[in-house]
Design a protein around this motif. Structure first.
Motif, short mmCIF file in Angstrom:
data_model
loop_
_atom_site.label_atom_id
_atom_site.label_comp_id
_atom_site.label_asym_id
_atom_site.label_seq_id
_atom_site.Cartn_x
_atom_site.Cartn_y
_atom_site.Cartn_z
N ASP A 1 0.82 -1.22 0.00
CA ASP A 1 0.00 0.00 0.00
C ASP A 1 0.86 1.27 0.00
O ASP A 1 0.46 2.28 -0.55
CB ASP A 1 -0.91 0.01 1.24
CG ASP A 1 -1.75 -1.26 1.32
OD1 ASP A 1 -2.57 -1.46 0.42
OD2 ASP A 1 -1.56 -2.05 2.27
N TYR A 2 2.00 1.21 0.64
CA TYR A 2 2.88 2.38 0.74
C TYR A 2 4.32 2.00 0.37
O TYR A 2 4.78 0.92 0.72
CB TYR A 2 2.91 2.93 2.18
CG TYR A 2 1.66 3.68 2.56
CD1 TYR A 2 1.56 5.06 2.35
CD2 TYR A 2 0.58 3.01 3.15
CE1 TYR A 2 0.41 5.76 2.72
CE2 TYR A 2 -0.58 3.69 3.50
CZ TYR A 2 -0.65 5.06 3.28
OH TYR A 2 -1.78 5.74 3.63
N VAL B 1 8.09 3.60 0.95
CA VAL B 1 8.77 4.61 1.75
C VAL B 1 10.25 4.62 1.39
O VAL B 1 10.85 3.55 1.18
CB VAL B 1 8.63 4.27 3.27
CG1 VAL B 1 9.31 5.32 4.13
CG2 VAL B 1 7.16 4.11 3.65
N LYS C 1 0.82 4.02 -6.49
CA LYS C 1 1.19 3.86 -5.09
C LYS C 1 1.17 5.16 -4.30
O LYS C 1 1.30 6.24 -4.85
CB LYS C 1 2.61 3.31 -4.99
CG LYS C 1 2.76 1.90 -5.47
CD LYS C 1 2.02 0.93 -4.59
CE LYS C 1 1.41 -0.16 -5.45
NZ LYS C 1 0.51 -1.01 -4.71
N ASN C 2 1.06 5.01 -2.99
CA ASN C 2 1.30 6.11 -2.08
C ASN C 2 2.78 6.11 -1.71
O ASN C 2 3.29 5.10 -1.23
CB ASN C 2 0.49 5.92 -0.79
CG ASN C 2 -0.99 5.91 -1.07
OD1 ASN C 2 -1.52 6.87 -1.60
ND2 ASN C 2 -1.64 4.80 -0.74
N PHE C 3 3.45 7.22 -1.96
CA PHE C 3 4.87 7.30 -1.65
C PHE C 3 5.09 8.19 -0.42
O PHE C 3 4.43 9.22 -0.27
CB PHE C 3 5.65 7.90 -2.82
CG PHE C 3 5.74 6.98 -3.99
CD1 PHE C 3 6.73 6.00 -4.04
CD2 PHE C 3 4.82 7.05 -5.04
CE1 PHE C 3 6.82 5.13 -5.12
CE2 PHE C 3 4.90 6.18 -6.11
CZ PHE C 3 5.89 5.22 -6.15
N ILE C 4 6.00 7.76 0.44
CA ILE C 4 6.41 8.60 1.56
C ILE C 4 7.92 8.75 1.45
O ILE C 4 8.65 7.75 1.45
CB ILE C 4 6.06 7.95 2.92
CG1 ILE C 4 4.55 7.74 3.05
CG2 ILE C 4 6.59 8.81 4.08
CD1 ILE C 4 4.13 6.93 4.27
N HIS D 1 7.97 5.90 10.51
CA HIS D 1 6.80 6.23 9.72
C HIS D 1 6.25 4.97 9.03
O HIS D 1 5.04 4.70 9.06
CB HIS D 1 7.21 7.26 8.65
CG HIS D 1 6.12 8.17 8.25
ND1 HIS D 1 6.23 9.54 8.26
CD2 HIS D 1 4.86 7.91 7.82
CE1 HIS D 1 5.10 10.09 7.85
NE2 HIS D 1 4.26 9.12 7.58
N ALA D 2 7.15 4.19 8.46
CA ALA D 2 6.75 2.94 7.78
C ALA D 2 6.12 1.97 8.77
O ALA D 2 5.07 1.37 8.50
CB ALA D 2 7.97 2.31 7.10
N LYS E 1 2.60 2.85 9.66
CA LYS E 1 1.63 2.44 8.63
C LYS E 1 1.34 0.94 8.72
O LYS E 1 0.20 0.50 8.50
CB LYS E 1 2.16 2.79 7.23
CG LYS E 1 2.14 4.29 6.92
CD LYS E 1 0.70 4.81 6.79
CE LYS E 1 0.63 6.32 6.65
NZ LYS E 1 -0.72 6.84 6.95
N TYR F 1 -1.57 -1.59 7.11
CA TYR F 1 -1.15 -1.58 5.70
C TYR F 1 0.10 -2.44 5.48
O TYR F 1 0.90 -2.62 6.39
CB TYR F 1 -0.82 -0.14 5.26
CG TYR F 1 -2.02 0.78 5.30
CD1 TYR F 1 -3.03 0.67 4.34
CD2 TYR F 1 -2.13 1.74 6.29
CE1 TYR F 1 -4.14 1.52 4.39
CE2 TYR F 1 -3.23 2.60 6.34
CZ TYR F 1 -4.24 2.48 5.38
OH TYR F 1 -5.31 3.32 5.43
N VAL G 1 3.64 -2.39 3.74
CA VAL G 1 4.52 -1.27 3.44
C VAL G 1 5.88 -1.79 2.95
O VAL G 1 6.36 -2.82 3.44
CB VAL G 1 4.74 -0.40 4.71
CG1 VAL G 1 5.66 0.77 4.43
CG2 VAL G 1 3.40 0.08 5.26
#
Lengths: 237, 237
Positions: free
Chosen positions: A28-29, A31, A47-50, A63-64, A67, A72, A74
């Motif tokens: 889902d993410y 990072v 994708k959602n990128f951080i 942060h990862a 999530k 999620y 990750v």
């Protein structure tokens, strides 16, 4: 839910493993350090990128993990192999459910551009004394120089670190006779450049080293042939 | 015409790079050790395969170069990275037009299954004294043990070589305090198995090592957490 730590190799999708690509498509993410995310973003549009900047490693992994705890899947990406000067160690320390996805480490991709300087035993050392004491780096470099193996130097220089590489080169000069120095910049990326010189040259080569360089101090048995350097394996031909 | 030397990683197509797969799809001949050819044959149905048994390395590369000289594009496959104890060196020595295609070397794939034992500096050494003198192996093992880095042992044992690993383990015991021993068998292949023990255990673990094993003598700073071992990177958390 799971945290994957994915080695993306030199950074071009062609040199990533199919499994690494599948993982990045499935999570889902994604990072990572801004520069690495920029390299792979176009391949994983949905994708959602951080992403965070340099020296924000702990923040990034936390942060990862946050999530993952929210439910999620990750992935954290590292250039090269995620286990070599990468994020794998920090991820394991902060998360219970981690899978390490290996990648082609910089030592191997850079070596391929020079020839085969890692045919036999070799060692890998980082010049960064931010997290490791300088005395330990000097001690290790001395043992590697004495052992005779090709030694791969990661993080040879940075904006704030300039003198380490020259000092370690002097250690190798003292412990070995003439040896090849291999230099690879931007391996498998735009502006790629690779070449080798002998340790007897003047040391102007040091001024050409930057943060994107990998340096090889080669085994004395290294040979030059067909525009490549290689350590012979010892077969009777 | 060109000779590609392709690292196929641990041997499952999922862990090969896309570029390596493209090269193997494009060439006229794929040459390799019978066991490696068996692993990848099913993915490249249309190809001409040339395979030979153990210890036929020189014959194999000469055969491949012969096909290049006849006007064909040819790939030689090596497990892991083709430049690490692989065929790249021999190929460069025998052919003018060689491209080395890197792969995930066994040190990195095996490390991923244990956790992150290669986070910081590390060294790689082979126990095989067929092409390297035993005295040199002992010398290098001693320097690596003194350096404190995680040391990855390739070719730990074979049908005709039994005693080298035990002797090198004794060197590490002498030079270091307690350390973790990581053992990985058949990484990313059927019958995969990985585990770690402490160097204070009795040495029965040596009897479990076979030709498909990679052994890690870890950095003393290695930590166990979440069923994995890792060398901490030193960040302040």
């Amino acid at each position: 839910m799971k945290l994957f730590v994915v080695g993306i190799g030199p950074g071009k999708i062609e040199y990533m493993s199919n499994y690494a690509i599948d993982v990045l498509k499935k999570v889902d993410y994604i990072v990572g350090y801004t520069k690495y995310i920029d390299r792979i973003k176009k391949y994983f549009n949905e994708k959602n990128f951080i992403h965070t900047g340099m020296r924000k490693e702990v923040e990034r992994v936390k942060h990862a993990v946050g999530k993952v705890n929210e439910g999620y899947n990750v992935a954290i990406v590292s250039s090269g192999d995620s286990g070599v000067y990468g994020m794998a160690s920090l991820a394991i320390s902060l998360c219970e459910n981690v899978e390490i996805v290996p990648g082609i480490t910089a030592a191997n991709s850079a070596a391929a551009l020079l020839g085969a300087p890692l045919t036999l035993d070799f060692a890998v050392i980082s010049m960064s004394d931010i997290l490791v004491e300088w005395e330990k780096i000097v001690m290790r470099a001395t043992y590697f120089a004495k052992s005779g193996v090709t030694t791969v130097i990661y993080n040879p220089i940075s904006k704030i670190r300039k003198h380490q590489l020259k000092k370690v080169f002097e250690i190798f000069k003292k412990e070995r006779n003439e040896f090849y120095i291999g230099i690879v910049k931007n391996a498998f990326l735009p502006n790629q450049r690779s070449y080798y010189i002998k340790s007897t040259s003047n040391i102007d080569w040091i001024n050409d080293i930057d943060m994107m360089s990998i340096v090889f101090f080669c085994d004395e048995n290294t040979i030059e042939k067909n525009n490549k350097i290689y350590v012979p394996r010892g077969y009777k031909q």
